[in-house]
Design a protein around this motif. Sequence first.
Motif, PDB file in Angstrom:
ATOM      1  N   ALA A  59       0.826  -1.208   0.000  1.00 52.48           N
ATOM      2  CA  ALA A  59       0.000   0.000   0.000  1.00 52.48           C
ATOM      3  C   ALA A  59       0.860   1.257   0.000  1.00 52.48           C
ATOM      4  O   ALA A  59       0.561   2.239  -0.694  1.00 52.48           O
ATOM      5  N   HIS A  60       1.946   1.241   0.740  1.00 49.92           N
ATOM      6  CA  HIS A  60       2.816   2.416   0.786  1.00 49.92           C
ATOM      7  C   HIS A  60       3.572   2.608  -0.532  1.00 49.92           C
ATOM      8  O   HIS A  60       3.866   3.757  -0.910  1.00 49.92           O
ATOM      9  N   ARG A  65       4.196   5.932  -5.397  1.00 51.48           N
ATOM     10  CA  ARG A  65       4.073   6.105  -6.847  1.00 51.48           C
ATOM     11  C   ARG A  65       3.081   7.205  -7.187  1.00 51.48           C
ATOM     12  O   ARG A  65       3.321   8.059  -8.052  1.00 51.48           O
ATOM     13  N   ASP A  66       1.938   7.208  -6.487  1.00 50.07           N
ATOM     14  CA  ASP A  66       0.930   8.245  -6.726  1.00 50.07           C
ATOM     15  C   ASP A  66       1.487   9.635  -6.446  1.00 50.07           C
ATOM     16  O   ASP A  66       1.243  10.587  -7.202  1.00 50.07           O
ATOM     17  N   ILE A  67       2.222   9.772  -5.344  1.00 49.55           N
ATOM     18  CA  ILE A  67       2.791  11.071  -4.993  1.00 49.55           C
ATOM     19  C   ILE A  67       3.766  11.531  -6.070  1.00 49.55           C
ATOM     20  O   ILE A  67       3.760  12.703  -6.496  1.00 49.55           O
ATOM     21  N   ALA A  68       4.594  10.609  -6.560  1.00 51.83           N
ATOM     22  CA  ALA A  68       5.596  10.959  -7.563  1.00 51.83           C
ATOM     23  C   ALA A  68       4.962  11.336  -8.895  1.00 51.83           C
ATOM     24  O   ALA A  68       5.446  12.236  -9.592  1.00 51.83           O
ATOM     25  N   LEU A 160      -7.449  12.297  -9.741  1.00 53.48           N
ATOM     26  CA  LEU A 160      -6.239  12.847 -10.354  1.00 53.48           C
ATOM     27  C   LEU A 160      -5.788  12.025 -11.549  1.00 53.48           C
ATOM     28  O   LEU A 160      -5.006  12.500 -12.379  1.00 53.48           O
ATOM     29  N   ARG A 161      -6.270  10.795 -11.649  1.00 47.52           N
ATOM     30  CA  ARG A 161      -5.932   9.943 -12.792  1.00 47.52           C
ATOM     31  C   ARG A 161      -7.069   9.883 -13.806  1.00 47.52           C
ATOM     32  O   ARG A 161      -7.019   9.100 -14.759  1.00 47.52           O
TER      33      ARG A 161
END
Length: 269
Positions: A59-60, A65-68, A160-161
């Motif tokens: 999960a982390h 990846r989402d943050i990047a 956001l995607r």
Amino acid sequence: MFEVLDETGRNTDLRDRIREVLERVAPHVAETTGLPLPAQARYRLLPPKAWREEFRLNAHRILARDIAELDPTPAEIDATRVVLKGAGAAAVLVWPLVLGSTHKAADGQHETVIAPTTWRHAGLLADDPAIHQVVAHELVHHLQAKARAGEVWKTFFPALRGLENIPRDSFTYVLEGHATWADRQVTGRLFGTPADHRQARKSWRYRLHDNPVIRRLGPSREAYEQGAALIARAVQAHGTHSVNRIWKDVSLLPTAEELADPAAWARRL
């Protein structure tokens, strides 16, 4: 092609058995789904504590990846981390019910993590068709991941995607329903009738955790059953080629209405 690792230090026989089952089910999984096998598939046998840690780390990794890639706001990140903390706590309750979990590892390769202790509580170790069922089910997830390469289905920030209009259940219904439909086809070929691990004799520990409250912390049984009905109806109508378009085109995923109406989804496909 198949790498099976016993990281418990106590399950070498099960490790070897899983490798044998993988070799047996792989051609049937590929033929049934119409998807190519990956170059390599890794299965890891872990103690429950290590399995829960992999659950947390996965999960982390998704969040990192989402943050990047998406640059969410600090408030959005903090809110997600709160959710992850709760999910980590939930893993302590759900691990006896999860027979296998497939995700992308830190090295970028997809892998299936299994707690042999869970299989013992679920009665799989005394049920060979059920072992074939679970191994085939998770192998389907490897094939799905290969087919989805470059496409993001798991994210903490769907808006956001551009995925905000797709019901979250749609992803789970298709992923688990497709794997369930396939494992039934494969074990039906191998044993004359589809295997059903739910019929295996469960331990008191499994039965203690198998209740509606804890079940809500993971995928619902409806996701597997109704999802399998969605896939079966679509394959019957159009074959696997048409269904396999969904891995690269999320607009073809079922709408909220179509989740309960397999015929409607098949017509749209």
